[in-house]
Design an enzyme around this catalytic site. Structure first.
Site, PDB file in Angstrom:
ATOM      1  N   CYS A  13       0.862  -1.187   0.000  1.00 40.30           N
ATOM      2  CA  CYS A  13       0.000   0.000   0.000  1.00 40.30           C
ATOM      3  C   CYS A  13       0.896   1.233   0.000  1.00 40.30           C
ATOM      4  CB  CYS A  13      -0.996  -0.021   1.159  1.00 40.30           C
ATOM      5  SG  CYS A  13      -0.255   0.038   2.804  1.00 40.30           S
ATOM      6  N   ASN A  53       2.299   1.471   4.304  1.00 35.91           N
ATOM      7  CA  ASN A  53       2.628   0.199   4.974  1.00 35.91           C
ATOM      8  C   ASN A  53       2.330   0.256   6.475  1.00 35.91           C
ATOM      9  OD1 ASN A  53       5.522  -1.969   5.529  1.00 35.91           O
ATOM     10  ND2 ASN A  53       3.446  -2.556   5.061  1.00 35.91           N
ATOM     11  N   CYS A  80      -1.435   0.870   7.355  1.00 36.23           N
ATOM     12  CA  CYS A  80      -2.873   0.600   7.501  1.00 36.23           C
ATOM     13  C   CYS A  80      -3.323  -0.645   6.741  1.00 36.23           C
ATOM     14  CB  CYS A  80      -3.699   1.804   7.033  1.00 36.23           C
ATOM     15  SG  CYS A  80      -3.416   3.299   7.990  1.00 36.23           S
ATOM     16  N   ARG A  81      -3.344  -0.577   5.408  1.00 35.05           N
ATOM     17  CA  ARG A  81      -3.949  -1.650   4.620  1.00 35.05           C
ATOM     18  C   ARG A  81      -3.051  -2.866   4.435  1.00 35.05           C
ATOM     19  NH1 ARG A  81      -5.223   2.225  -0.259  1.00 35.05           N
ATOM     20  NH2 ARG A  81      -3.295   3.082   0.611  1.00 35.05           N
ATOM     21  N   SER A  82      -1.816  -2.663   3.974  1.00 38.55           N
ATOM     22  CA  SER A  82      -0.987  -3.846   3.670  1.00 38.55           C
ATOM     23  C   SER A  82      -0.593  -4.653   4.912  1.00 38.55           C
ATOM     24  CB  SER A  82       0.225  -3.505   2.793  1.00 38.55           C
ATOM     25  OG  SER A  82       1.063  -2.561   3.393  1.00 38.55           O
ATOM     26  N   ASP A 122      -8.110   4.065   1.039  1.00 43.34           N
ATOM     27  CA  ASP A 122      -7.145   4.404   2.079  1.00 43.34           C
ATOM     28  C   ASP A 122      -7.906   4.870   3.322  1.00 43.34           C
ATOM     29  OD1 ASP A 122      -5.173   5.423   3.679  1.00 43.34           O
ATOM     30  OD2 ASP A 122      -4.140   6.466   2.056  1.00 43.34           O
TER      31      ASP A 122
HETATM   32  P1  4NP Z   1      -1.802   2.852   4.061  1.00 40.35           P
HETATM   33  O1  4NP Z   1      -2.383   4.231   4.624  1.00 40.35           O
HETATM   34  O2  4NP Z   1      -1.238   3.142   2.682  1.00 40.35           O
HETATM   35  O3  4NP Z   1      -2.970   1.959   4.024  1.00 40.35           O
HETATM   36  O4  4NP Z   1      -0.731   2.417   5.039  1.00 40.35           O
HETATM   37  C1  4NP Z   1      -1.581   5.374   4.709  1.00 40.35           C
HETATM   38  C2  4NP Z   1      -0.815   5.573   5.819  1.00 40.35           C
HETATM   39  C3  4NP Z   1      -0.035   6.710   5.949  1.00 40.35           C
HETATM   40  C4  4NP Z   1      -0.042   7.639   4.932  1.00 40.35           C
HETATM   41  C5  4NP Z   1      -0.798   7.435   3.805  1.00 40.35           C
HETATM   42  C6  4NP Z   1      -1.573   6.302   3.689  1.00 40.35           C
HETATM   43  N1  4NP Z   1       0.738   8.816   5.057  1.00 40.35           N
HETATM   44  O5  4NP Z   1       0.637   9.668   4.168  1.00 40.35           O
HETATM   45  O6  4NP Z   1       1.497   8.939   6.029  1.00 40.35           O
END
Ligand code: 4NP
Length: 151
Positions: free
Chosen positions: A8, A11, A13-15, A122
Site C-alpha cells: 500500500c 505500509n 494501515c492496509r498492507s 485508504d
Molecule cells: P496505508 O495508509 O497506505 O494503508 O498504510 C496510509 C498511511 C499513511 C499515509 C498514507 C496512507 N501517510 O501519508 O502517512
C-alpha cells in the site's frame, strides 16, 4: 516456497492487515507473506493503532510487523505482488524492469471484483468504520488467494 508481497502507500494501515490476514489463512511453511509501502514515511514503524485494533478484534496479531519501503529488488524476491489501489499499482509498475515483473503485480480486489478495477480505499484519514470496511474487503480477497495458493 511461494512468496507474496502486499503493498500500500504507507505500509501501516492496509498492507499490514493484508499480510496478517493472508498469513492466517495459509500454511506458512509453504507460503511467506510480507508487506511494504511505496512511500517511506513509516519505515520501521508499527502498524497504525486502528489496524492493530481491528486485526486483534478478529484474532490476528500484527504487532510483530514494522514498516518498510517497496524496492525494485522485491520483484526478484516475490511471486505475487498485490497492491491495494490504482495509485500503488502505478507506483510499483514504474519500478518494474521486465514484462515478467509487471505481470506479478495485481490489484488485491481483482480477486473478488475481476475486471472492475476496484481499490481498497485508504482508511488513514477516516474513522474506525473505514478500517472495518477495509478489513472485510481484504479478508474476502485473501480467502480467494489462499484457496488458489493451496492448489
Ligand atoms: P496505508 O495508509 O497506505 O494503508 O498504510 C496510509 C498511511 C499513511 C499515509 C498514507 C496512507 N501517510 O501519508 O502517512
Amino acid at each position: 516456497m511461494t512468496k507474496v508481497l502486499m503493498v500500500c502507500l504507507g505500509n501501516i494501515c492496509r498492507s499490514p492487515l493484508a499480510e496478517g490476514i493472508l498469513k492466517s489463512k495459509v500454511d506458512t511453511s509453504k507460503v511467506t507473506v510480507e508487506s511494504a509501502g511505496t512511500g517511506g514515511w513509516h519505515v520501521g514503524s508499527l502498524p497504525d493503532p486502528r489496524s492493530i485494533e481491528i486485526a486483534k478484534k478478529n484474532g490476528i496479531d500484527i504487532t510483530n510487523q514494522r514498516g518498510r519501503k517497496f524496492s525494485t529488488y522485491d520483484f526478484e524476491t516475490y511471486d505475487y505482488i498485490f497492491v491495494m489501489d490504482n495509485s500503488n499499482y502505478h507506483d510499483v509498475i514504474k519500478l518494474a524492469n521486465t514484462q515478467e515483473e509487471q505481470d506479478k503485480v495485481q490489484l488485491l480486489l481483482e480477486e473478488i471484483f475481476p475486471g472492475e478495477n476496484v481499490d481498497v480505499p485508504d482508511p488513514y484519514y477516516g474513522g474506525t468504520l473505514g478500517f472495518e470496511n477495509v478489513f472485510q474487503m481484504i479478508e474476502e480477497a485473501c480467502d480467494k488467494i489462499a484457496e488458489r495458493l493451496q492448489h
